[in-house]
Design a protein around this motif. Structure first.
Motif: not given
Length: 876
Positions: A534, A155, A584-586, A588, A651, A555, A171-173
């Motif tokens: 990913n 984080n 929020k995902a890198a 994404g 997400s 996602q 977070w990534d969500w």
């Protein structure tokens, strides 16, 4: 015992920090239980953090210190004969100083603990003032990170430096909105003599051998000899050192006639003694089973303590005037985890009452960033959806919280197994003081609180932390500092063994069974699969045969009504500002695109983009689950990431942040069906194709019921217009809780026209389809659907008939009204076939629906539309 809630009359104000405009020096009414974000929102001083880019506008809140204050009246006359008075907090979030009448009572630093403070000497007759001051969570985490020393985490905030829900920092969500507040109940407890400091009812059973017919696994037993060992710790008031009596009353869910059976046992505590174990034998206990395996009988437990009364003039146990009482429920069942070595590696099989359970599960995250807003009704709604999706297990992920009693009680009632992570996730943690003592106290609190629940079948030490140390480059960055291994392999299992001992424990997820084997080895124990999503396409799920898949996912956006409520960009596009805040995902969106275009073209319309990404998520995860089930019993579980969301966001969830089901939930229902027929590719040696074209196709028949399934599997190869090209019949007999694999003859399995043919496989009305080409490379035509919508009791019946092959017919009814729901999605129709969808909702929502809206092209969707580009309409 006299209990008085202290939930009224609170106000909150900022003490210091970068206080937002209009909030400096302002005291607002405060909800308890609650949080400062929701207090400010209710006062109209901040915008809703869940909308648009408001997350950034309220970021200052987590950098401020806050004060909560209330007044209450008290009189000794209200508690006659009671000389102990305790202030009890079930949850303080997080770094708090508690003052009563200007005297400091305590300082706390752990969201996951409960606190009890003796305040008899601080209470005054009449008006009393209670104050709780909270330090900024952001600044405290930064300070503690410096004091403890840097340790890796995932984080932008060092959440691992304090004992607060990790995902509250984002977070990534998840939204970055670390809050403060009295997040669980607070009360004043008055008592005398003795009170129950802790109660741990531990149920065990002696299971009979139960072979099924012909040696197959059949229905499990419904009853077995049981025993309840109730471990009791007692706190005594000053001078109350005499003998005590502890009584346990166990009330069965079933009894003779209309009255349940009661089992009673009582023990005496000698003068000065503070702990006891009360044994209750139940010769014919009703067994608790997971959903789909049997019933969920729950026994009421009442534990009482009081001064022992003399019997015939002799001091000892006897009728007592009880001074405190504990009530709860439990169930009789055995839970273990089979991690035996075998020819494939190391198994990972959940076993309940001696029966292996193929886990159909999902990961659970907090259902709201502001966790106090999650009510029992909201838990029930999410669990309804878990059941709708055919799930039998939820894993409470370690980056969140130890969920409320309501969650576990509802899982007990429904037979949904639970797996509880301890609160460690994706980070290295200091094993030094003061963190170590906090972690032990937290573990003791929560193990004690949760042990009675039969649904809880696994404790897990951490999420991805051993894997992270091994493979995420932590070792060099740590430079020899502790990172948490001692918690996972020593402290936590010792606490579990001491306080529980009736459930298995694993140090982490993923977990191979040994520190000598990489934590995420697919052949050993549990696995997390994130190369897919990913970096790799979802078709590659079929390359691996993990022993147990504890995390994987794809996602997709929230439902349309949730998306357009929370993101009000004009125009709304996948890359518009609000959309990016809610992703929020890198990288994404790039991963969404890369994962889609191998299967269908990238749409240039927002409505089509939304449907395409929703469809792709559902098909990706369905593909994975069917693959995993096809390898039973070598693979014994699927725990998808994730069931729910904590706010409106793109997400991996099956249910979005407003509680609306995405197409994925229906895809999971199909893949989790008790009786499943699926077509799978295999290599020449019978193994997974591992990225290469399949050498052969097989039909796998999965039977997750207690009855044998026999019949003839019909396999047909058809052209897209429905013309039969080849066919065969394969007889099959599948054992209860078993599966069978049948090879499809090559003359049926091999297509002459990859783009225009499919396999249709059916057994007793259960059907599987296999397409030889991706939709974008196939001859799918624009959908020709004949629709008929009619009112029925409780909603609408919408009959859809296909004149040509139409893949994954779906009604996105929330576009008609946000509160409408449909009973199924993703139904493929061959030419001439029909399906009836049932649309339900509140009367007000149904009143706004009409036939034309329900069957319009923006609501009635299919894969064909994504391939042909027909019937596209701009969303308004």
């Amino acid at each position: 015992m006299l209990r008085r809630e202290l939930h009224d009359g609170w106000t909150a104000c900022a003490l210091r920090g970068p206080v937002g405009h209009g909030c400096d020096g302002v005291a607002v009414p405060a909800g308890v239980p609650g949080s400062i974000h929701t207090d400010l929102l209710a006062a109209g001083l901040i915008p809703d953090p869940y909308l648009d880019d408001n997350e950034n506008l309220v970021a200052w809140i987590g950098r401020c210190d806050w004060e909560y204050r209330t007044r209450f009246s008290w009189s000794s006359r209200d508690a006659p004969g009671l000389d102990r008075h305790d202030l009890v907090f079930d949850g303080l979030d997080t770094v708090a100083t508690v003052l009563l009448n200007d005297v400091e009572v305590a300082r706390t630093r752990n969201q996951h603990r409960t606190y009890r403070f003796s305040v008899a000497d601080l209470l005054v007759e009449g008006d009393n003032e209670l104050v709780v001051r909270f330090a900024s969570p952001v600044r405290h985490a930064d300070r503690e990170s410096l004091a403890l020393g840097y340790r890796p985490q995932v984080n932008k905030h060092p959440f691992n430096a304090m004992r607060k829900s990790a995902c509250s920092f984002g977070w990534d969500w998840g939204i970055d909105a670390p809050s403060v507040g009295i997040w669980r109940a607070v009360r004043l407890e008055s008592w005398t003599g003795a009170r129950l400091a802790s109660v741990r009812p531990l149920a065990s059973v002696s299971l009979p051998a139960h072979p099924g017919p012909d040696g197959e696994a059949g229905p499990g037993p419904t009853r077995a000899p049981g025993r309840l060992d109730v471990h009791v710790d007692v706190e005594r008031a000053a001078g109350a050192d005499g003998a005590l009596a502890v009584e346990v009353v166990l009330r069965s869910p079933l009894g003779d006639g209309s009255r349940p059976v009661e089992h009673r046992a009582e023990v005496g505590l000698a003068a000065g003694s503070s702990s006891a174990v009360v044994h209750v034998d139940v010769p014919d206990a009703s067994l608790w089973w997971p959903r789909g395996y049997g019933d969920q009988p729950l026994y009421d437990v009442r534990v009482s303590v009081g001064p022992a009364q003399p019997v015939d003039g002799v001091a000892g146990t006897g009728p007592a005037a009880w001074t405190d009482e504990w009530t709860g429920r439990t169930g009789f069942r055995e839970a273990r985890l089979d991690m035996s070595p075998d020819e494939h590696g190391t198994s990972f099989t959940v076993v309940v009452n001696g029966r292996p359970v193929w886990v159909k599960g999902a990961n659970w995250i907090p259902d709201d960033v502001f966790v106090h807003r999650v009510t029992r009704a909201r838990y029930a709604a999410r669990l309804d959806q878990a059941e709708q999706a055919g799930m039998n297990l939820l894993r409470v992920w370690g980056g969140g919280i130890y969920e409320a009693d309501d969650f576990f009680e509802l899982c007990d009632e429904r037979g949904i197994l639970t797996w509880q992570d301890f609160a460690f996730a994706c980070a290295a943690y200091s094993e030094d003081e003061p963190l170590r003592s906090e972690i032990e106290a937290e573990a003791r609190d929560n193990v004690t609180r949760l042990v009675a629940h039969p649904s809880l079948v696994l404790w897990n030490g951490s999420n991805e932390n051993i894997w992270g140390f091994d493979e995420w480059g932590w070792q060099l960055r740590l430079e020899g500092k502790s990172w948490g291994l001692g918690y996972y392999t020593e402290l936590l299992p010792a606490v579990v063994e001491e306080l529980d001992g009736t459930r298995p424990y694993t140090p982490s997820s993923p977990w191979s069974g040994s520190l000598d084997i990489p934590a995420n080895d697919r052949d050993h124990g549990s696995m997390h699969s994130w190369e897919l999503w990913n970096r790799q396409d979802w078709s590659r799920y079929r390359d691996d045969v993990p022993r147990f898949m504890a995390e994987f996912g794809w996602q997709g956006p929230p439902t349309w009504s949730t998306l357009t409520r929370s993101v009000r960009d004009e125009p709304l596009t996948p890359e518009s500002p609000g959309m990016l805040v809610h992703q929020k995902a890198a990288e994404g969106n790039d991963k969404l695109t890369d994962g889609l275009v191998r299967h269908v073209p990238l749409p240039d319309d927002m409505g089509d983009w939304h449907w395409a990404m929703s469809w792709n998520q559902a098909v990706a995860v369905r593909t994975a689950v069917e693959h995993l089930r096809s390898w039973a019993p070598r693979s014994m579980g699927s725990v998808v990431w994730q069931l729910n969301d904590c706010w409106p966001v793109t997400s991996w969830s099956a249910v979005d942040g407003d509680g609306r089901p995405k197409p994925l939930l229906h895809a999971l229902a199909h893949a989790h069906a008790d009786r499943l027929v699926t077509v799978q590719p295999r290599s020449a040696d019978g193994g997974p194709p591992q990225g290469a074209p399949a050498d052969r196709l097989v039909v796998v028949v999965g039977n997750d019921t207690d009855e044998r399934w026999t019949g003839d599997v019909e396999v047909r190869r058809l052209s897209f217009d429905g013309t039969g090209l080849a066919a065969t019949t394969l007889p099959v007999g599948v054992a209860a809780r078993g599966s069978a694999t049948l090879e499809i003859p090559s003359d049926v399995a091999a297509a002459d026209d990859l783009a225009g043919e499919l396999l249709v496989v059916s057994l007793d009305g259960v059907r599987a389809l296999w397409f030889f080409a991706e939709p974008r490379d196939s001859e799918l035509a624009a959908p020709r659907l004949v629709t008929e919508a009619s009112r029925e009791a409780g909603g609408w019946a919408v009959r859809v008939t296909a004149e040509n092959l139409v893949r994954d017919v779906t009604m996105l009814v929330d576009k008609v009204h946000p509160d409408l729901r449909v009973d199924d999605m993703l139904v493929t129709l061959l030419p001439g076939e029909a399906v009836t969808f049932h649309v339900t909702g509140p009367a007000t929502a149904l009143a706004e629906a009409d036939a034309s809206a329900l069957v319009g092209p923006r609501v009635l969707r299919s894969t064909n539309q994504l391939v042909t580009g027909r019937a596209r309409r701009r969303e308004r």
